[in-house]
Design an enzyme around this catalytic site. Structure first.
Site, PDB file in Angstrom:
ATOM      1  N   CYS A   1      -9.271 -24.450  16.293  1.00 48.91           N
ATOM      2  CA  CYS A   1      -7.956 -24.129  15.733  1.00 48.91           C
ATOM      3  C   CYS A   1      -6.848 -24.768  16.565  1.00 48.91           C
ATOM      4  O   CYS A   1      -7.082 -25.296  17.648  1.00 48.91           O
ATOM      5  CB  CYS A   1      -7.759 -22.620  15.618  1.00 48.91           C
ATOM      6  SG  CYS A   1      -7.136 -21.822  17.107  1.00 48.91           S
TER       7      CYS A   1
ATOM      8  N   ASP B   1      -3.995   7.105  -3.544  1.00 47.51           N
ATOM      9  CA  ASP B   1      -5.320   7.684  -3.712  1.00 47.51           C
ATOM     10  C   ASP B   1      -5.641   8.597  -2.536  1.00 47.51           C
ATOM     11  O   ASP B   1      -4.997   8.526  -1.488  1.00 47.51           O
ATOM     12  CB  ASP B   1      -6.370   6.570  -3.850  1.00 47.51           C
ATOM     13  CG  ASP B   1      -6.192   5.461  -2.829  1.00 47.51           C
ATOM     14  OD1 ASP B   1      -5.105   4.864  -2.769  1.00 47.51           O
ATOM     15  OD2 ASP B   1      -7.139   5.210  -2.059  1.00 47.51           O
TER      16      ASP B   1
ATOM     17  N   CYS C   1      -6.767 -23.271  20.165  1.00 49.13           N
ATOM     18  CA  CYS C   1      -7.939 -23.487  21.024  1.00 49.13           C
ATOM     19  C   CYS C   1      -8.213 -24.957  21.308  1.00 49.13           C
ATOM     20  O   CYS C   1      -8.812 -25.288  22.333  1.00 49.13           O
ATOM     21  CB  CYS C   1      -9.163 -22.844  20.394  1.00 49.13           C
ATOM     22  SG  CYS C   1      -9.006 -21.060  20.223  1.00 49.13           S
TER      23      CYS C   1
ATOM     24  N   ASP D   1       0.868  -1.180   0.000  1.00 51.88           N
ATOM     25  CA  ASP D   1       0.000   0.000   0.000  1.00 51.88           C
ATOM     26  C   ASP D   1       0.902   1.226   0.000  1.00 51.88           C
ATOM     27  O   ASP D   1       2.123   1.125   0.151  1.00 51.88           O
ATOM     28  CB  ASP D   1      -0.979  -0.044   1.185  1.00 51.88           C
ATOM     29  CG  ASP D   1      -2.209   0.840   0.953  1.00 51.88           C
ATOM     30  OD1 ASP D   1      -2.243   1.581  -0.049  1.00 51.88           O
ATOM     31  OD2 ASP D   1      -3.125   0.805   1.794  1.00 51.88           O
TER      32      ASP D   1
ATOM     33  N   CYS E   1     -13.719 -23.139  19.503  1.00 44.49           N
ATOM     34  CA  CYS E   1     -12.976 -23.054  18.257  1.00 44.49           C
ATOM     35  C   CYS E   1     -12.109 -24.295  18.130  1.00 44.49           C
ATOM     36  O   CYS E   1     -11.622 -24.811  19.124  1.00 44.49           O
ATOM     37  CB  CYS E   1     -12.123 -21.790  18.277  1.00 44.49           C
ATOM     38  SG  CYS E   1     -10.947 -21.681  16.924  1.00 44.49           S
TER      39      CYS E   1
HETATM   40  N1  GUN Z   1      -6.243   1.268   3.403  1.00 44.78           N
HETATM   41  C1  GUN Z   1      -7.455   1.419   3.983  1.00 44.78           C
HETATM   42  N2  GUN Z   1      -8.232   2.251   3.237  1.00 44.78           N
HETATM   43  C2  GUN Z   1      -7.493   2.617   2.174  1.00 44.78           C
HETATM   44  C3  GUN Z   1      -7.757   3.457   1.041  1.00 44.78           C
HETATM   45  O1  GUN Z   1      -8.830   4.037   0.873  1.00 44.78           O
HETATM   46  N3  GUN Z   1      -6.737   3.588   0.128  1.00 44.78           N
HETATM   47  C4  GUN Z   1      -5.544   2.944   0.277  1.00 44.78           C
HETATM   48  N4  GUN Z   1      -4.601   3.111  -0.666  1.00 44.78           N
HETATM   49  N5  GUN Z   1      -5.273   2.171   1.333  1.00 44.78           N
HETATM   50  C5  GUN Z   1      -6.242   2.004   2.266  1.00 44.78           C
HETATM   51 ZN    ZN Z   2      -8.992 -20.801  17.969  1.00 45.73          ZN
END
Ligand code: GUN
Ligand code: ZN
Length: 564
Positions: free
Chosen positions: A274, A122, A277, A87, A272
């Protein structure tokens, strides 16, 4: 790059190929923070993850991390050799306000550190922003996307749909991003809605985007990390999720379940299965040193998340994802609010309904009702009928036909030409059924089971019955009869001459060669493949919805059964 393998309405099972391997979707990309690992990537993989996401902005702002990422690549930095998404810092701008990075520089940085999927910077448009502000920010996001495309190199580019809480802006943003050369489309700016359990608004905004998004690219839902949301998000047509919640919840002593969240401190037992758990009691877990307990909770949270994703994918294969979402709504009423919001889009969603599902649907919902009622209007009224719990009055001859088979129905009905006519009418319409069965009808049944196999008319094999669904498949002779009796566009998929040549040899039809479709056709319907001059070349089964072809779907369109 993104191959869709199974569908259930808007939901799909897909395979996204990246330079470091493929992801089977829907799936979750757990967030790894390069500065603080709650779980090592190998442990995350052991919980079921096939891909990870990390943050290029954090890496770029940290001298040592930046230099190591540029020298050795982000995969080496994180310690992961599978698909890795990055990201861009957008979320940091949402949390901290202004951030210090240039939109184009962060795309180049992601490319240069070898990210498999990089994200544009963005503008995170907050849900409370009015339409003017959201529109102005959307213009900025769009400009940044346009500027990022030429920089992506080998990297797949994620171009986000923003637009705040304004469906019309979301739809416009989706149409715009679909025209640029991007590879994935995240839905952004929705974390506040998820944090506040505003799932009905979330559903409305995702649907608005889906109305215009090119279907051939995967859709990512930014910040969706709670297992109780995965079924709903998949039902809305989202393919990928990312979240740090598994770790953040663990730090907080909170355990995620598909049916909700619980504090470990308040639990007497661990409901659970897993790895943690099933071998540890609640008291033993509470007594662990903080850091070890955090690790165990993070592991539990991820194991539950990936088990739920397997459940979601299996529900898609069965065609019963709506049923799973109804079950999840029992634990989170807001999921039910989202379903109610979906119902109000039943008119549009009906186009995504398949002609039949692998298993019999049991949950009531508008898109399915509309589909079934629409087809039932083709059939004659007045004869023997029964009351179906979902669909109301259904002609008795359709009691073994999908999706009308009532729960608990035991198939025993004998086969008559009238029953064949009723099913053919439901499937193909009255005039097609009249033509198909106009002549001397011979019903070929199995000697052992008494089930209908084939329908011959005047000695021609026109229809075969799929016993499992109580629906007919068309043979060449049947296709020729419908073609002669019913005018275009009925039952037709019109293909380009380049495709017709191959379809005549019995080869399949691909979406990019489809010029037109009968709008009444649905995914899984029998169809006639014709040329632009309405010459019949083959008969087969439509494997996509016409609405999907209109939204730029690629890949298989018609599985050809027989050439003409
Ligand atoms: N992570 C959580 N929301 C967003 C978003 O709107 N844009 C981007 N690039 N990363 C995010
Ligand atoms: Zn668990």
């Amino acid at each position: 790059m993104f191959e869709i393998r199974q569908r259930d309405g808007l939901a799909r099972i897909g395979r996204l190929t990246t330079p470091h391997g493929a992801l089977e979707t829907p799936t979750l990309l757990p967030v790894v923070n390069p500065r603080k690992l709650t779980l090592a990537p190998a442990e995350i993989r052991d919980c079921g993850a096939t891909g990870l996401i990390t943050n290029s902005y954090i890496i770029s702002r940290h001298d040592e991390l930046r230099e190591r990422a540029l020298a050795d690549g982000v995969h080496a930095l994180v310690g992961w050799d599978g698909p890795l998404m990055t990201d861009s810092g957008t979320f940091q701008s949402h949390v901290y306000g202004d951030i210090e990075v240039e939109p184009q520089a962060i795309v180049e940085f992601q490319r240069d550190i070898g990210s498999d999927i990089g994200t544009v910077l963005d503008v995170f448009t907050e849900p409370e922003f009015d339409a003017d502000r959201a529109e102005a920010e959307l213009a900025e996001t769009q400009a940044r996307i346009t500027a990022a495309v030429p920089l992506k190199g080998e990297m797949l580019l994620a171009a986000t749909v923003q637009g705040g809480s304004h469906p019309a802006l979301r739809e416009r943003a989706a149409a715009q991003v679909s025209t640029v050369d991007a590879d994935m489309h995240p839905i952004g700016g929705v974390v506040p809605l998820m944090e506040q359990y505003r799932y009905a608004e979330l559903a409305t905004l995702v649907l608005a985007a889906k109305r215009a998004l090119v279907t051939a690219r995967p859709v990512h839902l930014f910040g969706c990390g709670h297992p109780s949301l995965f079924a709903l998000a998949a039902l809305l047509g989202c393919d990928l999720f990312d979240s740090a919640s598994y770790a953040k919840f663990a730090v907080d002593g909170r355990m995620m379940f598909s049916w909700g969240t619980r504090r470990l401190a308040e639990m007497e037992e661990l409901p659970c299965g897993c790895a943690t758990c099933s071998t540890t009691s609640a008291d033993e877990l509470k007594a662990l040193p903080a850091e070890e307990r955090e690790r165990q909770l993070a592991r539990h949270n991820l194991l539950v998340s990936f088990a739920e994703l397997r459940r979601v994918r299996e529900a898609i294969r069965d065609g019963l994802l709506w049923e799973l979402v109804v079950a999840r709504a029992a634990g989170r009423p807001e999921v039910g609010d989202a379903l109610a919001a979906l119902e109000s889009h039943g008119d549009w969603l009906e186009q995504w309904e398949p002609a039949f599902r692998p298993r019999q649907p049991i949950a009531n919902r508008e898109p399915l009702l509309r589909f079934a009622r629409g087809r039932l209007t083709r059939t004659a009224t007045g004869g023997a009928s029964f009351e179906h719990p979902l669909f109301g009055t259904v002609p008795e001859p359709l009691a073994d036909t999908a999706p009308l088979r009532p729960p608990g129905n035991v198939r025993q009905r004998s086969w008559t030409p009238e029953r064949v006519h009723a099913i053919a009418t439901f499937q193909f319409g009255g005039s097609a059924a009249d033509a198909l069965l106009g002549g001397e009808v011979e019903l070929v049944t199995s000697r052992n089971t008494g089930r209908l196999r084939n329908v011959l008319v005047d000695g021609e094999h026109r229809l075969s019955l799929s016993a499992r669904y109580g629906l007919f498949t068309l043979r060449t002779a049947g296709a020729c009869v419908i073609h002669a009796a019913c005018a275009a566009p009925q039952q037709r998929v019109v293909v380009h001459a380049d495709s017709a040549e191959f379809n005549r040899q019995g080869r399949n039809t691909f979406c990019k060669f489809v010029l037109e479709c009968d709008p009444d056709l649905r995914c899984q319907d029998e169809c006639l493949i014709v040329t632009e001059s309405d010459e019949l070349v083959a008969v087969g089964k439509l494997k996509v919805a016409p609405v999907e072809i209109a939204l730029g779907q690629q890949g298989l369109a018609v599985k050809v059964r027989e050439a003409v």
